[in-house]
Design a protein around this motif. Structure first.
Motif, PDB file in Angstrom:
ATOM      1  N   LEU A 100      16.511  56.917  72.257  1.00 31.45           N
ATOM      2  CA  LEU A 100      15.622  57.797  73.012  1.00 31.45           C
ATOM      3  C   LEU A 100      14.937  57.093  74.176  1.00 31.45           C
ATOM      4  O   LEU A 100      14.301  57.735  75.011  1.00 31.45           O
ATOM      5  CB  LEU A 100      14.575  58.410  72.071  1.00 31.45           C
ATOM      6  N   ARG A 101      15.039  55.765  74.253  1.00 26.62           N
ATOM      7  CA  ARG A 101      14.519  55.042  75.415  1.00 26.62           C
ATOM      8  C   ARG A 101      15.425  55.217  76.631  1.00 26.62           C
ATOM      9  O   ARG A 101      15.020  54.956  77.759  1.00 26.62           O
ATOM     10  CB  ARG A 101      14.386  53.557  75.083  1.00 26.62           C
ATOM     11  N   PRO A 103      17.117  57.243  79.407  1.00 24.96           N
ATOM     12  CA  PRO A 103      16.849  58.532  80.076  1.00 24.96           C
ATOM     13  C   PRO A 103      17.980  59.538  79.893  1.00 24.96           C
ATOM     14  O   PRO A 103      17.730  60.742  79.760  1.00 24.96           O
ATOM     15  CB  PRO A 103      16.698  58.130  81.550  1.00 24.96           C
ATOM     16  N   ARG A 106      17.611  61.066  76.432  1.00 25.57           N
ATOM     17  CA  ARG A 106      16.501  62.030  76.413  1.00 25.57           C
ATOM     18  C   ARG A 106      16.898  63.324  77.110  1.00 25.57           C
ATOM     19  O   ARG A 106      16.578  64.422  76.650  1.00 25.57           O
ATOM     20  CB  ARG A 106      15.273  61.423  77.069  1.00 25.57           C
ATOM     21  N   ARG A 110      17.096  67.095  75.445  1.00 26.08           N
ATOM     22  CA  ARG A 110      16.470  68.276  76.051  1.00 26.08           C
ATOM     23  C   ARG A 110      17.518  69.368  76.280  1.00 26.08           C
ATOM     24  O   ARG A 110      17.246  70.564  76.078  1.00 26.08           O
ATOM     25  CB  ARG A 110      15.793  67.893  77.369  1.00 26.08           C
TER      26      ARG A 110
END
Length: 433
Positions: A100-101, A103, A106, A110
């Motif tokens: 999750l670090r 981008p 992430r 989403r």
């Protein structure tokens, strides 16, 4: 929307760092992925919500059991691809926190949230066990866990296991068992256990976790011993008692609904524990071994038939398989075979033989899956679609795990030597072969 599969393929590639090795078909009819590969069918958005709320194996299991996910193509190949090319690589390469670090990851998460719809956690399928954490392996909790797995109907187990009604690894005469029936292979396994125990007429045998009575009946009928079989399953005990009566062996076999910790009528000449010790728990294992040691006569033998996992470099990070713990064997724990041998010897046993029969279990599980699939409609009628899907996934996944050497199964023969050191064992090992 008519491109859900393409979006899923792209999002999974972002999350996993490589394209999924399977084809994806989504609820809108769209498809994406390598042509000719097995297909992962995502039937609805709820499947994505399950993965988002429980990332990893438990989310996948819930989606499978609920029917939100399905597989078209060879089940074993698909499970092998998913386990080997995606989940193991993902777990080894990056933890969820580390991922999750990134981008891109992430952004992919989403994207999954948007594609999944309103982010409400779906309720787990009703087949999921509601067991406390951690599982303390009290007599009450063990009885409840055994009931969850075994009291699903003897008719269902007849479909899966066949006439032998033996729910443990069979013993095959050839690598692929082409000329051997499942029933013959299970007979050969029971005979192997009896020979390792050196059973002779008039001896007393304790069968711990006696199941539907197959070992007890074989030992009494073929070797002339008296048997006490103990199980925590009411349904198993009722079935076993009827079989014993039908065989005319009620004078030599007693089936009890009893915890092994409550057996007090030793000593016995021999003890068989076949596929039961996985339920004991790591913290209770030395107690289990000591209890069985105390129930044996000097010179008495124990045959401990048990599934084992591979040891990890850092054992402090080991976690129980979430799918198995939630849907199959609540509270079940696997230990490396070296730990089992050590605990048996700590309890006083002398370990005399260890035989790995890993490949035999893969063959056995594939036969069980074949039987289940051949009578699928009746299995669903007996247990419901969710429970039938649990058993199909669990047995097929375990077959792949045994084939890939991710787990093993071992028969450990141990003896309670006399105070003077006499074991009663023959000088030549493996005389039973």
């Amino acid at each position: 929307m008519a491109d859900a599969a393409q979006r899923l393929q792209g999002l999974f590639t972002q999350l996993l760092g490589a394209p999924p090795p399977v084809r994806v078909r989504a609820w809108d009819g769209s498809q994406a992925g390598p042509p000719g590969a097995p297909t992962l069918v995502v039937r609805n958005r709820r499947a994505l919500r399950r993965l988002l709320w429980k990332p990893g194996e438990l989310g996948l299991a819930r989606a499978w059991v609920a029917g939100d996910l399905d597989i078209e193509g060879d089940l074993y190949t698909t499970l092998d691809l998913l386990a080997g090319d995606i989940w193991e690589r993902g777990e080894d390469a990056r933890t969820l926190t580390q991922a999750l670090r990134d981008p891109e990851v992430r952004a992919a998460v989403r994207g999954l949230v948007r594609l999944a719809g309103p982010p409400l956690p779906p309720a787990p399928p009703p087949e999921e066990a509601r067991s406390p954490r951690p599982h303390l392996h009290t007599k009450r909790s063990d009885r409840r866990a055994i009931s969850h797995h075994y009291d699903v109907g003897n008719d269902f187990y007849e479909i899966v296991l066949g006439p032998s009604m033996v729910y443990s690894c069979a013993y095959w005469k050839s690598p692929d068992g082409p000329d051997t029936t499942l029933e013959q292979a299970q007979h050969d396994k029971l005979e192997l256990v009896c020979r390792k125990l050196g059973l002779t007429p008039g001896q007393r045998l304790l069968d711990v976790g006696c199941g539907w009575g197959s070992m007890a009946i074989h030992a009494a009928r073929e070797h002339g011993v008296s048997v006490v079989g103990v199980t925590l399953s009411q349904e198993q005990a009722a079935y076993a008692r009827k079989r014993v009566a039908d065989e005319g062996l009620t004078d030599r076999i007693e089936i009890r609904v009893q915890d092994y910790r409550d057996v007090r009528d030793g000593p016995y000449d021999a003890i068989s524990s076949i596929g039961m010790a996985e339920h004991v728990g790591a913290d209770r294992y030395l107690e289990y071994a000591a209890d069985l040691y105390d129930l044996l006569k000097p010179g008495g033998r124990l045959l401990n038939h048990q599934i084992a996992r591979r040891p990890q470099r850092d054992e402090t990070t080991y976690e129980v398989d979430p799918f198995i713990n939630s849907y199959v064997f609540p509270g079940g724990e696997l230990q490396p075979v070296g730990v089992t041998v050590t605990q048996l010897e700590r309890a006083g046993f002398e370990v005399r033989d260890v035989e790995s029969i890993r490949e035999h279990y893969a063959l056995t599980l594939r036969r069980w899956v074949t039987r289940l699939e051949a009578d699928w409609k009746r299995a669903v009628q007996l247990t419901g679609p969710g429970r039938a899907r649990v058993w199909r996934l669990y047995m097929a996944a375990c077959a792949v795990a045994f084939e890939r050497n991710r787990i093993g199964v071992n028969q450990v023969l141990a003896v309670r030597a006399s105070e003077s050191g006499e074991s009663g064992m023959p000088l030549r090992a493996r005389t039973w072969n």
